[in-house]
Motif scaffolding. Structure first.
Motif, PDB file in Angstrom:
ATOM      1  N   TYR A  33       0.824  -1.208   0.000  1.00 29.86           N
ATOM      2  CA  TYR A  33       0.000   0.000   0.000  1.00 29.86           C
ATOM      3  C   TYR A  33       0.856   1.254   0.000  1.00 29.86           C
ATOM      4  CZ  TYR A  33      -4.790  -1.655   0.358  1.00 29.86           C
ATOM      5  OH  TYR A  33      -6.019  -2.182   0.092  1.00 29.86           O
ATOM      6  N   ARG A  37       0.625   4.108  -2.900  1.00 31.36           N
ATOM      7  CA  ARG A  37       0.300   5.526  -2.686  1.00 31.36           C
ATOM      8  C   ARG A  37       1.358   6.430  -3.274  1.00 31.36           C
ATOM      9  NH1 ARG A  37      -0.602   4.059   2.855  1.00 31.36           N
ATOM     10  NH2 ARG A  37      -2.585   2.980   2.836  1.00 31.36           N
ATOM     11  N   GLU A  40       0.884   6.365  -7.040  1.00 34.23           N
ATOM     12  CA  GLU A  40      -0.344   7.068  -7.458  1.00 34.23           C
ATOM     13  C   GLU A  40      -0.123   8.572  -7.418  1.00 34.23           C
ATOM     14  OE1 GLU A  40      -3.517   5.624  -5.001  1.00 34.23           O
ATOM     15  OE2 GLU A  40      -4.016   4.012  -6.419  1.00 34.23           O
ATOM     16  N   ALA A  41       0.596   9.041  -6.421  1.00 28.34           N
ATOM     17  CA  ALA A  41       0.883  10.465  -6.355  1.00 28.34           C
ATOM     18  C   ALA A  41       1.757  10.882  -7.545  1.00 28.34           C
ATOM     19  CB  ALA A  41       1.569  10.793  -5.042  1.00 28.34           C
ATOM     20  N   ARG A  44      -0.305  10.934 -10.972  1.00 30.89           N
ATOM     21  CA  ARG A  44      -1.658  11.452 -10.974  1.00 30.89           C
ATOM     22  C   ARG A  44      -1.907  12.476 -12.067  1.00 30.89           C
ATOM     23  NH1 ARG A  44       0.992  14.539  -7.372  1.00 30.89           N
ATOM     24  NH2 ARG A  44       0.343  16.700  -7.059  1.00 30.89           N
ATOM     25  N   ARG A  45      -0.830  12.985 -12.687  1.00 32.59           N
ATOM     26  CA  ARG A  45      -1.048  13.984 -13.714  1.00 32.59           C
ATOM     27  C   ARG A  45      -1.468  13.380 -15.043  1.00 32.59           C
ATOM     28  NH1 ARG A  45      -1.129  18.641 -12.840  1.00 32.59           N
ATOM     29  NH2 ARG A  45      -0.528  19.383 -10.799  1.00 32.59           N
ATOM     30  N   MET A  46      -1.424  12.049 -15.168  1.00 31.70           N
ATOM     31  CA  MET A  46      -1.824  11.444 -16.436  1.00 31.70           C
ATOM     32  C   MET A  46      -3.301  11.097 -16.375  1.00 31.70           C
ATOM     33  SD  MET A  46      -0.567   7.987 -18.364  1.00 31.70           S
ATOM     34  CE  MET A  46       0.954   8.712 -18.854  1.00 31.70           C
ATOM     35  N   PRO A  47      -4.135  11.751 -17.204  1.00 28.52           N
ATOM     36  CA  PRO A  47      -5.560  11.460 -17.165  1.00 28.52           C
ATOM     37  C   PRO A  47      -5.834  10.015 -17.584  1.00 28.52           C
ATOM     38  CG  PRO A  47      -5.107  13.434 -18.465  1.00 28.52           C
ATOM     39  CD  PRO A  47      -3.806  12.775 -18.232  1.00 28.52           C
ATOM     40  N   THR A  49      -9.256   7.591 -18.086  1.00 26.89           N
ATOM     41  CA  THR A  49     -10.709   7.543 -17.982  1.00 26.89           C
ATOM     42  C   THR A  49     -11.247   6.299 -18.642  1.00 26.89           C
ATOM     43  OG1 THR A  49     -11.408   8.485 -20.082  1.00 26.89           O
ATOM     44  CG2 THR A  49     -10.602  10.023 -18.456  1.00 26.89           C
ATOM     45  N   GLU A  96     -11.168  -8.195   0.479  1.00 27.71           N
ATOM     46  CA  GLU A  96     -11.418  -6.864  -0.082  1.00 27.71           C
ATOM     47  C   GLU A  96     -10.124  -6.097  -0.256  1.00 27.71           C
ATOM     48  OE1 GLU A  96     -14.309  -4.928   2.357  1.00 27.71           O
ATOM     49  OE2 GLU A  96     -15.982  -5.988   1.420  1.00 27.71           O
ATOM     50  N   SER A  97      -9.266  -6.144   0.761  1.00 25.54           N
ATOM     51  CA  SER A  97      -8.025  -5.386   0.651  1.00 25.54           C
ATOM     52  C   SER A  97      -7.130  -5.986  -0.432  1.00 25.54           C
ATOM     53  CB  SER A  97      -7.301  -5.376   1.994  1.00 25.54           C
ATOM     54  OG  SER A  97      -6.921  -6.676   2.330  1.00 25.54           O
ATOM     55  N   ASP A 100      -8.484  -4.801  -3.786  1.00 24.54           N
ATOM     56  CA  ASP A 100      -8.275  -3.362  -3.926  1.00 24.54           C
ATOM     57  C   ASP A 100      -6.828  -3.084  -4.355  1.00 24.54           C
ATOM     58  OD1 ASP A 100      -7.552  -0.682  -1.824  1.00 24.54           O
ATOM     59  OD2 ASP A 100      -8.944  -0.538  -3.509  1.00 24.54           O
ATOM     60  N   ARG A 103      -6.233  -4.221  -8.032  1.00 25.55           N
ATOM     61  CA  ARG A 103      -6.783  -3.307  -9.046  1.00 25.55           C
ATOM     62  C   ARG A 103      -5.913  -2.071  -9.186  1.00 25.55           C
ATOM     63  NH1 ARG A 103     -11.870  -4.802  -7.283  1.00 25.55           N
ATOM     64  NH2 ARG A 103     -11.675  -3.333  -5.572  1.00 25.55           N
ATOM     65  N   ARG A 104      -5.568  -1.487  -8.036  1.00 31.77           N
ATOM     66  CA  ARG A 104      -4.800  -0.242  -8.110  1.00 31.77           C
ATOM     67  C   ARG A 104      -3.416  -0.499  -8.694  1.00 31.77           C
ATOM     68  NH1 ARG A 104      -6.165   2.095  -2.180  1.00 31.77           N
ATOM     69  NH2 ARG A 104      -4.740   3.776  -2.691  1.00 31.77           N
TER      70      ARG A 104
END
Lengths: 158, 278
Positions: A33, A37, A40-41, A44-47, A49, A96-97, A100, A103-104
């Motif tokens: 985790y 994190r 991900e930080a 994060r600037r790459m869109p 969708t 669940e963890s 999660d 996926r991330r």
């Protein structure tokens, strides 16, 4: 003497495995985790969708398939908890963890591949999950889970 | 995500945001979930097992020895009987002699000798008392053998063999019906078998008490009753044996010997040392 050995094997070994699995599993999860994190930080600037259209008014000069996949395995402790849940029913929180994280991680790897290839955004992102069957219980057990995230990377004219 | 500006060039209105942390993961600590699940399942299993046991006891109370002999008698008819084993005839005589004190049961109880080096004796549904050749070789007095036989008679008297059978069947069927093949049946099965061993230990104590009383009726004293136990390997129980007591089907031998002495004192039985030879 032999009774003590028999007792130890019958009860001590599974309990020892459970305790061991709990500690290693928790440590692995926590460090994963942390890594998630941080990355991900960073990305994060790459869109990214799930929309299927190129964002207007971008002029796209290059596009390609980008994908990231990860295989995560269950530890003994999570499996034991899930087995107990299988009796009673309800949310299998131990899984669940796990999912999660998977996926991330898959999405992060997809973004990292996209940024390596010089793309600026990823559209039409989809997630696919496969269960890896265990060889032990005649294919009925779960050895792990593979999550694949894929999408279309877009390079924008600057 | 995007906007247009009047000149047609791109307007960056994309605001990168990190996802809310751990939104997909519950806040429950896995250890507390483990504790809750284990406690809940344990309680539920004990309730089911206890209820099943009561039901079985109710049914067994209505099964008379004659009915039992009719149902199970044919199961053990063709077992080979080693009648030429040492002391087998003595055992048979002792059994008939003991049964004089229980006149109603004499018709339905028989003795069988099994060829086995391990000293053991058990009560089978249908009214058969089985004694191994190993046990017959090890006994040193009639009193000792009489105690062993009387102990098995105690099981028949308390219908323990039927109750054990019924409970085993009931527990397995219930667990199978409730749990199915979900993969989590390890915990309820373990708890059910621990409970079963508890019942079993109580039954052994009951049979010991009955045997002591019957021995006293037959001989006028209870000398020799604990000689069999003293020869068992765990008569001097070490720590491991005591620790394992909860997992065992029989009470720890050391406490069985102590219980016999205590019961003899409580009922005022005489412990004589002149035992009858075989």
């Amino acid at each position: 003497m032999d009774l003590a050995v028999q007792l130890g094997l019958e009860w001590g070994l599974p309990i020892l495995l459970l305790v061991l699995a709990y500690f290693t599993g928790t440590a692995v999860e926590r460090s994963h985790y942390r890594s998630i994190r941080v990355r991900e930080a960073r990305t994060r600037r790459m869109p990214t969708t799930t929309g299927r259209r190129v964002p207007t008014p971008w002029r796209v000069t290059d596009a390609g398939l980008v994908a990231g996949s990860v295989v995560i395995s269950l530890d003994y402790f999570k499996r034991f908890l899930a087995g107990l849940r299988g009796l009673v029913g309800g949310r299998v929180k131990s899984y669940e963890s796990l999912l999660d994280r998977a996926r991330r991680e898959a999405l992060l790897r997809m973004k990292e591949q996209a940024s390596e290839r010089g793309f600026d955004a990823v559209v039409n992102v989809r997630l696919e999950t496969s269960r890896l069957a265990s060889s032990q219980r005649q294919g009925k057990g779960t050895a792990g889970v593979e999550i694949l995230a894929f999408g279309t990377g877009l390079k924008r004219a600057s | 995500m995007t906007g247009r500006d009047p000149s047609g060039g791109p307007t960056e209105r994309f605001e990168p945001r990190l996802p809310p942390d751990e939104i997909n993961v519950g806040p429950t600590h896995p250890l507390s979930e483990l504790a809750t699940l284990i406690a809940g399942i344990a309680v539920a299993t004990l309730v089911v097992v206890g209820g099943g046991a009561l039901l079985v006891d109710g049914v067994v109370a209505h099964v008379s020895p004659e009915l039992e002999a009719r149902i199970f008698g044919s199961l053990f008819e063709d077992e080979t009987d080693a009648s030429d084993v040492l002391h087998a005839d003595t055992a048979r005589d002792l059994l008939s002699s003991l049964l004089r004190h229980e006149p109603g049961r004499a018709q339905t109880l028989r003795l069988r000798v099994a060829l086995d080096d391990d000293p053991n004796a058990f009560a089978l549904p249908g009214g058969t008392v089985v004694v191994t050749s190993g046990l017959l070789e090890q006994v040193e007095s009639r009193n000792e053998l009489a105690f062993v036989l009387a102990h098995e008679l105690g099981h028949f008297e308390g219908r323990h063999h039927l109750r054990g059978l019924g409970r085993m069947v009931m527990v397995h069927l219930t667990l199978l019906a409730l749990v199915g093949a979900s993969g989590g049946e390890a915990l309820p099965t373990t708890i059910a078998s621990l409970a079963e061993r508890g019942f079993s230990r109580d039954q052994e104590r009951e049979a010991d008490a009955y045997a002591l009383a019957l021995l006293n009726l037959e001989y006028g004293h209870v000398g020799g009753a604990d000689h069999f136990f003293r020869k068992l390997p765990d008569a001097d129980a070490g720590f491991a044996r005591h620790a394992a007591a909860y997992l065992s089907t029989h009470p720890v031998t050391e406490s069985r010997i102590a219980d016999l002495a205590e019961a003899a004192r409580a009922h005022g039985y005489r412990v004589a040392t002149d035992l009858e030879p075989l």
